[in-house]
Design a protein around this motif. Structure first.
Motif, mmCIF file in Angstrom:
data_model
loop_
_atom_site.group_PDB
_atom_site.id
_atom_site.type_symbol
_atom_site.label_atom_id
_atom_site.label_comp_id
_atom_site.label_asym_id
_atom_site.label_seq_id
_atom_site.Cartn_x
_atom_site.Cartn_y
_atom_site.Cartn_z
ATOM 1 N N LEU A 127 -2.635 12.619 12.378
ATOM 2 C CA LEU A 127 -1.872 12.813 13.617
ATOM 3 C C LEU A 127 -1.538 14.284 13.844
ATOM 4 N N GLU A 128 -1.272 15.029 12.795
ATOM 5 C CA GLU A 128 -1.028 16.472 12.933
ATOM 6 C C GLU A 128 -2.266 17.173 13.487
ATOM 7 N N ASN A 129 -3.431 16.825 12.968
ATOM 8 C CA ASN A 129 -4.675 17.424 13.465
ATOM 9 C C ASN A 129 -4.913 17.054 14.926
ATOM 10 N N ALA A 130 -4.613 15.809 15.289
ATOM 11 C CA ALA A 130 -4.762 15.391 16.684
ATOM 12 C C ALA A 130 -3.796 16.165 17.574
ATOM 13 N N ALA A 131 -2.566 16.354 17.116
ATOM 14 C CA ALA A 131 -1.575 17.112 17.895
ATOM 15 C C ALA A 131 -2.042 18.547 18.108
ATOM 16 N N SER A 132 -2.561 19.146 17.057
ATOM 17 C CA SER A 132 -3.063 20.511 17.164
ATOM 18 C C SER A 132 -4.239 20.589 18.137
ATOM 19 N N ALA A 133 -5.155 19.626 18.044
ATOM 20 C CA ALA A 133 -6.308 19.594 18.950
ATOM 21 C C ALA A 133 -5.881 19.402 20.399
ATOM 22 N N MET A 134 -4.739 18.762 20.611
ATOM 23 C CA MET A 134 -4.214 18.554 21.964
ATOM 24 C C MET A 134 -3.383 19.740 22.447
ATOM 25 N N GLY A 135 -3.292 20.784 21.614
ATOM 26 C CA GLY A 135 -2.604 22.004 22.023
ATOM 27 C C GLY A 135 -1.124 22.056 21.710
ATOM 28 N N ALA A 136 -0.626 21.149 20.902
ATOM 29 C CA ALA A 136 0.802 21.163 20.564
ATOM 30 C C ALA A 136 1.134 22.368 19.705
ATOM 31 N N ASP A 137 2.288 22.956 19.958
ATOM 32 C CA ASP A 137 2.767 24.080 19.169
ATOM 33 C C ASP A 137 3.736 23.640 18.086
ATOM 34 N N ARG A 138 4.337 22.476 18.291
ATOM 35 C CA ARG A 138 5.375 22.024 17.381
ATOM 36 C C ARG A 138 5.341 20.499 17.318
ATOM 37 N N ILE A 139 5.607 19.972 16.135
ATOM 38 C CA ILE A 139 5.697 18.531 15.959
ATOM 39 C C ILE A 139 7.140 18.189 15.609
ATOM 40 N N ILE A 140 7.645 17.182 16.281
ATOM 41 C CA ILE A 140 8.995 16.690 16.021
ATOM 42 C C ILE A 140 8.874 15.226 15.632
ATOM 43 N N LEU A 141 9.677 14.802 14.672
ATOM 44 C CA LEU A 141 9.718 13.390 14.332
ATOM 45 C C LEU A 141 11.101 13.038 13.825
ATOM 46 N N HIS A 142 11.426 11.762 13.895
ATOM 47 C CA HIS A 142 12.648 11.219 13.324
ATOM 48 C C HIS A 142 12.212 10.266 12.235
ATOM 49 N N SER A 200 0.808 -1.222 0.000
ATOM 50 C CA SER A 200 0.000 0.000 0.000
ATOM 51 C C SER A 200 0.842 1.274 0.000
ATOM 52 N N ARG A 201 2.146 1.144 -0.071
ATOM 53 C CA ARG A 201 3.014 2.323 -0.038
ATOM 54 C C ARG A 201 2.904 3.117 -1.336
ATOM 55 N N ARG A 202 3.158 4.393 -1.206
ATOM 56 C CA ARG A 202 3.145 5.352 -2.326
ATOM 57 C C ARG A 202 1.747 5.501 -2.945
ATOM 58 N N THR A 203 0.734 5.350 -2.090
ATOM 59 C CA THR A 203 -0.652 5.520 -2.549
ATOM 60 C C THR A 203 -1.352 6.655 -1.810
ATOM 61 N N GLY A 204 -0.635 7.356 -0.943
ATOM 62 C CA GLY A 204 -1.235 8.456 -0.189
ATOM 63 C C GLY A 204 -1.647 8.101 1.221
ATOM 64 N N ILE A 205 -1.514 6.847 1.598
ATOM 65 C CA ILE A 205 -1.935 6.427 2.930
ATOM 66 C C ILE A 205 -1.071 7.067 4.003
ATOM 67 N N GLY A 206 0.232 7.086 3.814
ATOM 68 C CA GLY A 206 1.125 7.712 4.792
ATOM 69 C C GLY A 206 0.787 9.178 5.006
ATOM 70 N N GLY A 207 0.472 9.869 3.937
ATOM 71 C CA GLY A 207 0.087 11.276 4.045
ATOM 72 C C GLY A 207 -1.194 11.462 4.825
ATOM 73 N N ARG A 208 -2.136 10.562 4.628
ATOM 74 C CA ARG A 208 -3.402 10.638 5.364
ATOM 75 C C ARG A 208 -3.180 10.386 6.853
ATOM 76 N N VAL A 209 -2.328 9.400 7.187
ATOM 77 C CA VAL A 209 -2.020 9.114 8.593
ATOM 78 C C VAL A 209 -1.309 10.306 9.214
ATOM 79 N N LEU A 210 -0.338 10.871 8.506
ATOM 80 C CA LEU A 210 0.397 12.025 9.021
ATOM 81 C C LEU A 210 -0.539 13.202 9.272
ATOM 82 N N GLU A 211 -1.403 13.502 8.328
ATOM 83 C CA GLU A 211 -2.352 14.606 8.481
ATOM 84 C C GLU A 211 -3.281 14.369 9.676
#
Length: 151
Positions: free
Chosen positions: A94-109, A81-92
């Motif tokens: 999680l970003e929305n969840a982080a924002s809803a939880m009040g995060a100011d910055r996202i860090i990842l490795h 399922s890689r390179r079909t947009g799924i990773g982007g959907r998961v990332l988006e």
């Protein structure tokens, strides 16, 4: 693009499937030691799960630190399922969840070879690749918008 639904993983069955996917991707495919993959933080993390045609095809997790930073990690998509947009959907998701939880910055490795994925998503590379769990990831940062500005 495939019909994909992303939601918070909440059931034991979803958590078991996520664990199996992460073992397949990180331990079997990438050679990460299982002891490093199982870091003991899953019980306190917020997990995303992506479904396609009723099957779990992707995942990622979010940890919010006491300083307000959000850490996104353990992003994995089934090989077929890689390179079909799924990773982007998961990332988006999680970003929305982080924002809803009040995060100011996202860090990842994330591994250097997927840098374009994160750069296109608005992340900035912080430094050079380094050694972690037998692979060479790069640290990335993304400033999130306050939830009130997402309207």
């Amino acid at each position: 693009m495939q019909e994909v639904t992303v939601k918070q993983a909440t059931t034991p069955a979803e958590m078991e499937a996520i664990g199996a996917m992460r073992r397949k991707v990180f331990v079997e495919e990438q050679g990460v030691a299982e002891a490093l993959e199982l870091d003991g933080l899953d019980d306190i993390a917020y997990h995303a799960v992506a479904y396609c045609h009723g099957l779990i095809v992707g995942t990622g997790r979010l940890l919010v630190q006491s300083n307000g930073d959000a850490l996104i990690g353990r992003m994995a998509v089934n090989k077929d399922s890689r390179r079909t947009g799924i990773g982007g959907r998961v990332l988006e998701f999680l970003e929305n969840a982080a924002s809803a939880m009040g995060a100011d910055r996202i860090i990842l490795h994330a591994q250097y070879y997927v840098r374009q994925f994160y750069l296109i998503a608005g992340y900035t590379m912080d430094g050079e690749p380094f050694e972690e769990a037998g692979i060479q990831p790069v640290s990335y940062t993304h400033l999130t918008l306050p939830t009130s500005d997402l309207v």
